[in-house]
Design a protein around this motif. Structure first.
Motif, PDB file in Angstrom:
ATOM      1  N   PHE A 297      -0.703  14.984   7.375  1.00  0.00           N
ATOM      2  CA  PHE A 297       0.132  15.034   6.186  1.00  0.00           C
ATOM      3  C   PHE A 297      -0.514  14.173   5.104  1.00  0.00           C
ATOM      4  CE2 PHE A 297       2.778  16.013   9.763  1.00  0.00           C
ATOM      5  CZ  PHE A 297       3.675  16.958   9.321  1.00  0.00           C
ATOM      6  N   ALA A 298      -0.035  14.309   3.898  1.00  0.00           N
ATOM      7  CA  ALA A 298      -0.598  13.533   2.796  1.00  0.00           C
ATOM      8  C   ALA A 298       0.492  13.256   1.772  1.00  0.00           C
ATOM      9  CB  ALA A 298      -1.762  14.266   2.138  1.00  0.00           C
ATOM     10  N   ILE A 299       0.288  12.177   1.007  1.00  0.00           N
ATOM     11  CA  ILE A 299       1.236  11.787  -0.035  1.00  0.00           C
ATOM     12  C   ILE A 299       0.452  11.463  -1.296  1.00  0.00           C
ATOM     13  CG2 ILE A 299       2.946  10.068  -0.755  1.00  0.00           C
ATOM     14  CD1 ILE A 299       3.686   9.712   2.169  1.00  0.00           C
ATOM     15  N   VAL A 300       0.865  12.072  -2.402  1.00  0.00           N
ATOM     16  CA  VAL A 300       0.304  11.740  -3.711  1.00  0.00           C
ATOM     17  C   VAL A 300       1.226  10.723  -4.372  1.00  0.00           C
ATOM     18  CG1 VAL A 300      -0.351  12.607  -5.975  1.00  0.00           C
ATOM     19  CG2 VAL A 300      -0.774  13.999  -3.950  1.00  0.00           C
ATOM     20  N   ILE A 301       0.685   9.569  -4.716  1.00  0.00           N
ATOM     21  CA  ILE A 301       1.447   8.515  -5.399  1.00  0.00           C
ATOM     22  C   ILE A 301       1.053   8.570  -6.872  1.00  0.00           C
ATOM     23  CG2 ILE A 301       2.021   6.067  -5.458  1.00  0.00           C
ATOM     24  CD1 ILE A 301       0.978   5.869  -2.593  1.00  0.00           C
ATOM     25  N   ARG A 302       1.972   9.002  -7.708  1.00  0.00           N
ATOM     26  CA  ARG A 302       1.642   9.202  -9.119  1.00  0.00           C
ATOM     27  C   ARG A 302       1.319   7.880  -9.818  1.00  0.00           C
ATOM     28  NH1 ARG A 302       5.845  12.826  -7.908  1.00  0.00           N
ATOM     29  NH2 ARG A 302       5.274  15.024  -8.228  1.00  0.00           N
ATOM     30  N   ASP A 303       2.065   6.833  -9.495  1.00  0.00           N
ATOM     31  CA  ASP A 303       1.792   5.513 -10.085  1.00  0.00           C
ATOM     32  C   ASP A 303       1.601   4.525  -8.945  1.00  0.00           C
ATOM     33  OD1 ASP A 303       1.561   3.203 -11.504  1.00  0.00           O
ATOM     34  OD2 ASP A 303       3.619   3.197 -12.282  1.00  0.00           O
ATOM     35  N   ALA A 304       0.351   4.094  -8.754  1.00  0.00           N
ATOM     36  CA  ALA A 304       0.030   3.164  -7.660  1.00  0.00           C
ATOM     37  C   ALA A 304      -0.514   1.855  -8.208  1.00  0.00           C
ATOM     38  CB  ALA A 304      -0.977   3.814  -6.708  1.00  0.00           C
ATOM     39  N   SER A 305       0.005   1.441  -9.337  1.00  0.00           N
ATOM     40  CA  SER A 305      -0.481   0.199  -9.950  1.00  0.00           C
ATOM     41  C   SER A 305      -0.106  -1.025  -9.123  1.00  0.00           C
ATOM     42  CB  SER A 305       0.096   0.056 -11.366  1.00  0.00           C
ATOM     43  OG  SER A 305      -0.271   1.164 -12.173  1.00  0.00           O
ATOM     44  N   ASP A 306       1.015  -0.940  -8.382  1.00  0.00           N
ATOM     45  CA  ASP A 306       1.474  -2.053  -7.553  1.00  0.00           C
ATOM     46  C   ASP A 306       0.908  -1.892  -6.148  1.00  0.00           C
ATOM     47  OD1 ASP A 306       2.741  -4.088  -6.255  1.00  0.00           O
ATOM     48  OD2 ASP A 306       4.782  -3.472  -6.792  1.00  0.00           O
ATOM     49  N   SER A 307      -0.060  -2.727  -5.797  1.00  0.00           N
ATOM     50  CA  SER A 307      -0.706  -2.611  -4.479  1.00  0.00           C
ATOM     51  C   SER A 307       0.267  -2.951  -3.356  1.00  0.00           C
ATOM     52  CB  SER A 307      -1.923  -3.530  -4.411  1.00  0.00           C
ATOM     53  OG  SER A 307      -1.548  -4.884  -4.652  1.00  0.00           O
ATOM     54  N   GLN A 308       1.219  -3.865  -3.623  1.00  0.00           N
ATOM     55  CA  GLN A 308       2.200  -4.208  -2.592  1.00  0.00           C
ATOM     56  C   GLN A 308       3.111  -3.032  -2.280  1.00  0.00           C
ATOM     57  OE1 GLN A 308       4.309  -7.715  -3.889  1.00  0.00           O
ATOM     58  NE2 GLN A 308       2.558  -9.091  -3.499  1.00  0.00           N
ATOM     59  N   TYR A 309       3.357  -2.218  -3.292  1.00  0.00           N
ATOM     60  CA  TYR A 309       4.213  -1.046  -3.075  1.00  0.00           C
ATOM     61  C   TYR A 309       3.545  -0.060  -2.119  1.00  0.00           C
ATOM     62  CZ  TYR A 309       6.750   3.284  -4.004  1.00  0.00           C
ATOM     63  OH  TYR A 309       7.459   4.439  -3.868  1.00  0.00           O
ATOM     64  N   THR A 310       2.261   0.210  -2.344  1.00  0.00           N
ATOM     65  CA  THR A 310       1.562   1.148  -1.452  1.00  0.00           C
ATOM     66  C   THR A 310       1.469   0.590  -0.044  1.00  0.00           C
ATOM     67  OG1 THR A 310      -0.565   0.216  -2.154  1.00  0.00           O
ATOM     68  CG2 THR A 310       0.241   2.135  -3.342  1.00  0.00           C
ATOM     69  N   GLU A 311       1.257  -0.714   0.079  1.00  0.00           N
ATOM     70  CA  GLU A 311       1.195  -1.317   1.414  1.00  0.00           C
ATOM     71  C   GLU A 311       2.547  -1.205   2.107  1.00  0.00           C
ATOM     72  OE1 GLU A 311      -0.834  -2.809   4.526  1.00  0.00           O
ATOM     73  OE2 GLU A 311      -1.702  -2.417   2.548  1.00  0.00           O
ATOM     74  N   MET A 312       3.608  -1.463   1.366  1.00  0.00           N
ATOM     75  CA  MET A 312       4.945  -1.359   1.932  1.00  0.00           C
ATOM     76  C   MET A 312       5.274   0.087   2.319  1.00  0.00           C
ATOM     77  SD  MET A 312       8.570  -2.402   0.138  1.00  0.00           S
ATOM     78  CE  MET A 312       8.350  -1.124  -1.094  1.00  0.00           C
ATOM     79  N   LEU A 313       4.847   1.034   1.479  1.00  0.00           N
ATOM     80  CA  LEU A 313       5.089   2.442   1.787  1.00  0.00           C
ATOM     81  C   LEU A 313       4.346   2.858   3.046  1.00  0.00           C
ATOM     82  CD1 LEU A 313       6.310   5.160   1.006  1.00  0.00           C
ATOM     83  CD2 LEU A 313       4.305   5.568  -0.455  1.00  0.00           C
TER      84      LEU A 313
END
Length: 789
Positions: A438-454
């Protein structure tokens, strides 16, 4: 051969055998073709008769001095009689007026042409036999003129012209050859061949031209018929407007499409009829705005799709129209055609949905994911931001497919999709790439902590148990993330970076989330180069085997060796097996490499005493190879090694792939008399279950338990005692791995293991070093009976 035929019955391609009149195949009205051919000849009939008569009179004057006036006169009478008789015959049969001529009538024409050629040929041959060459030359000139004329005037009937030219030309060739004039012979031959070829080409061109004219007439008729049929019974409908864009000359089918009577429609604005309720509100769909602009500017339009409101229901019409202009260029309204394409539109929407969504999970598919990622990267470049791409791979999913079947696996994938969908926000688009990816496109990934948490949330959510068809299933997830445009300035590069990060998560054992790092690309490139080198290693003889002794725990005597594969490459040097063995499995090279190991180890073991065994490690991929058993039998036969001296080692991982039929293969190996060893026992998930399934000869205790027992770790001591007791009760032997110190050896002996393997007794050694352990052993002294045992 299948002939292509137009609706008029005329062929679109004329076969040569039909063109020259040698065949009359069924399914096509070839009689019309022959009628066209005779029509082309008719206009030259009188010219041909007059010309031939005049040339015949000249020939009489030329030949009379050589053969006499009587003979020449009789020849002339025969010639004239033939031409006039043929003319009367054709006129009597009215061949010129027929619309279809059968093959028999053409045969008559061919016979007349052949007879004419024969009469001229007889005249020339007679001169060659009794006359002089001067008379022959004059007559030859006349006949050449007649042959040229035949190639032109009779080419519409190619076979008649071919017969006339062939017979006349053959007579000239014979005559000149008879008098010994080889130059004239060759010249006559060349002219004859040239005229024959020209006749065929001219005849084909003539008939093609006639058929083309027939096709044009046919098309005109077809167009007229189609227009009439369209007006009478067509599914589409016509519509017309006046200069005020109001309906004029209402078509009954147009009224039916609107669900109204012609009287209700006549005189109403065309836009009002198609706009429905939106006419009063003025809120038109964009397509109707475009239609209104086209009508206002008096522009032609074609296949315009517009939504139409009919009795509260939205239908889709496809409209085409062009302005009506008189000879002076004055506008008189629009005339067009329309059709209801609602069903086709719905089908197209379904197809479009299927092309962009995964049918199993209803998630966006790879196409939509890449499109969305491309747009996200464009926005990142535009606003100097960042976007992200996550790749997700399910851990242990293949085991579910192999053990419970694909239907259960498919339902599990649908549950995974539901869980992923539940944690998505407007900032993410989740989709399925294929399989269990599976894959996920993150439109706004400016917050690195957000992507790590996701990433952690995805792993946690997907790792919870699933209830599918009364089965409780446990799987996990590995995640790799790449940030654009930092980790890739194109969609392909960013996806590749995320894939490398995912590969690292899988390499760590799964259940992990990794961000892309530049060194991952270096590792991937190194892996790619190493794979290329590994594919050539067998041919370049870069592999070798080392042998580590397995000794008796009681006596310390060598009972066997474990064959260990080594790879020495000119570029990479000595490569660790932990590095190249997984690479060989991923590249599907383990089967040919494993075969080389098996055959080499068996041959080397024949140099040892007959009581010493050789152990060869086998992977799950090798066991799933349908030729594995045949290869083992072949290796034993080629080396003459007895089956009981071979021991095949497998790990518990092979039982995680039930679909390969590993258990059945292992049973067949045991049936051959080959020993079977379970390596790294105790490190898997359900080792006792495997012992119940398969009758192993030896259980190898993992070195981690041996080291723990030497340190007096209670758990390790208890495990080894239990394994030894269980093996003894099942009639199996035990081998302790990794013994490196005297304390470990004494502990192993005390716990009751029968065999020991480790650095204490010997490191892996080259074949000649292993052989040195048996210096007093003479391989030639081994009897044939021992070899066959």
């Amino acid at each position: 051969m299948e002939e292509k035929v137009s609706q008029s019955g005329l062929p679109r391609d004329i076969p040569l055998r039909v063109l020259i009149g040698l065949a009359d195949p069924e399914g096509v009205d070839w009689g019309r073709i022959r009628a066209l051919q005779f029509e082309g000849v008719r206009q030259h009939d009188m010219v041909k008769i007059i010309g031939s008569t005049v040339c015949g009179a000249l020939a009489v004057q030329i030949a009379a001095a050589s053969v006499g006036w009587l003979a020449a006169g009789l020849w002339f009478v025969a010639l004239c009689g033939l031409y006039f008789y043929s003319h009367l015959t054709f006129k009597k049969q009215a061949l010129w007026q027929r619309k279809s001529i059968d093959l028999r009538d053409t045969t008559i024409a061919h016979l007349f042409s052949a007879a004419a050629g024969g009469i001229w040929g007889i005249g020339f041959v007679t001169l060659a036999l009794f006359g002089d060459q001067a008379a022959m030359m004059n007559l030859w000139s006349i006949m050449i003129c007649l042959m040229v004329g035949s190639a032109m005037m009779l080419s519409a009937i190619p076979l008649s012209s071919l017969l006339y030219i062939g017979i006349s030309g053959g007579a000239m060739i014979f005559g000149w050859y008879h008098v010994g004039s080889f130059q004239m012979t060759l010249g006559s031959m060349a002219i004859t061949v040239l005229l024959l070829s020209s006749c065929l080409m001219t005849g084909r061109s003539f008939i093609y031209r006639k058929v083309a004219e027939a096709h044009l007439n046919e098309k005109s008729e077809v167009v007229s018929l189609l227009l009439k049929e369209f007006e009478d019974t067509g599914a589409d409908w016509l519509w017309q407007t006046d200069t005020s864009r109001r309906i004029a000359h209402v078509s009954p089918r147009f009224a039916h499409a609107l669900g109204m009577t012609p009287e209700e429609i006549d005189g109403k604005p065309f836009l009002q009829l198609v706009a429905g309720q939106s006419w009063d509100t003025g809120k038109f769909p964009p397509a109707l705005h475009d239609l209104a602009e086209k009508l206002k500017r008096r522009d032609s339009f074609s296949n315009m799709m517009v939504p139409v409101q009919i009795r509260g229901e939205t239908r889709w019409w496809e409209l085409s129209a062009s302005p009506k202009l008189d000879d002076s260029g004055v506008f008189h309204g629009f005339r067009g055609v329309g059709s209801d394409v609602t069903e086709q539109r719905e089908s197209a929407d379904k197809i479009s949905h299927m092309a962009r969504f995964d049918t199993l999970t209803s998630l966006p598919n790879r196409l939509q994911l890449t499109e969305t990622l491309g747009k996200a990267m464009q926005n990142s470049d535009k606003w100097n931001g960042r976007c992200g791409f996550m790749m997700i791979d399910l851990d242990r999913f293949k085991a579910v497919n192999d053990t419970l079947g694909h239907p259960v696996g498919d339902r599990l994938l649908a549950r995974v999709a539901d869980r992923l969908r539940s944690i998505m926000t407007d900032n993410e688009l989740c989709g399925r790439l294929g399989g269990d990816e599976f894959a996920i496109v993150i439109r706004d990934a400016s917050d690195s902590q957000y992507t790590e948490m996701l990433g952690k949330k995805i792993i946690e959510t997907l790792s919870r148990p699933y209830e599918v068809d009364q089965h409780t299933l446990y799987i996990g997830a590995s995640v790799g993330t790449a940030i654009g445009p930092r980790d890739g300035r194109t969609v392909e590069m960013l996806m590749r970076s995320a894939d490398l990060a995912l590969y690292r998560s899988k390499d760590q054992g799964g259940g992990a989330h990794n961000q892309y790092e530049p060194k991952l690309h270096v590792h991937a490139e190194e892996r790619r180069v190493m794979e290329i080198a590994l594919r050539k290693a067998l041919d370049n003889e870069e592999f070798s085997l080392n042998y580590q002794p397995v000794v008796s725990a009681d006596t310390g005597g060598v009972m066997g060796f474990e064959a260990l594969l080594r790879w020495t490459n000119p570029e990479f040097g000595v490569v660790s097996p932990a590095k190249f063995i997984p690479l060989a499995e991923d590249a599907r090279l383990i089967v040919p490499i494993g075969e080389w190991v098996m055959r080499t180890a068996c041959k080397e073991a024949m140099n040892w005493p007959s009581t010493v065994k050789v152990a060869v490690n086998v992977s799950a991929d090798q066991l799933s190879d349908p030729n594995f058993l045949d290869m083992v039998v072949s290796a034993l036969q080629d080396s003459q090694l007895p089956a009981q001296r071979l021991e095949i080692e497998v790990t518990e991982s092979i039982f995680m792939r039930e679909g390969t039929g590993a258990t059945e293969v292992l049973d067949q190996i045991i049936a051959l008399g080959i020993n079977l060893s379970l390596d790294d026992f105790g490190t898997g998930y359900s080792s006792l279950g495997y012992l119940r399934k398969t009758r192993f000869t030896t259980i190898k205790v993992d070195r981690s338990f041996v080291q723990g027992a030497a340190k007096k770790v209670p758990e390790s001591l208890a495990i080894i005692r239990a394994v030894v007791a269980m093996a003894d009760s099942l009639g199996m032997s035990t081998t302790a791995e990794g013994a490196e110190t005297e304390e470990e050896v004494k502990m192993i002996q005390k716990l009751g293991c029968r065999k020991i393997q480790g650095y204490y007794f010997g490191r892996p050694m080259a074949p000649h070093d292993a052989l040195d352990l048996f210096r007093n052993f003479d391989p030639d002294a081994v009897s044939q009976d021992d070899r066959a045992a």
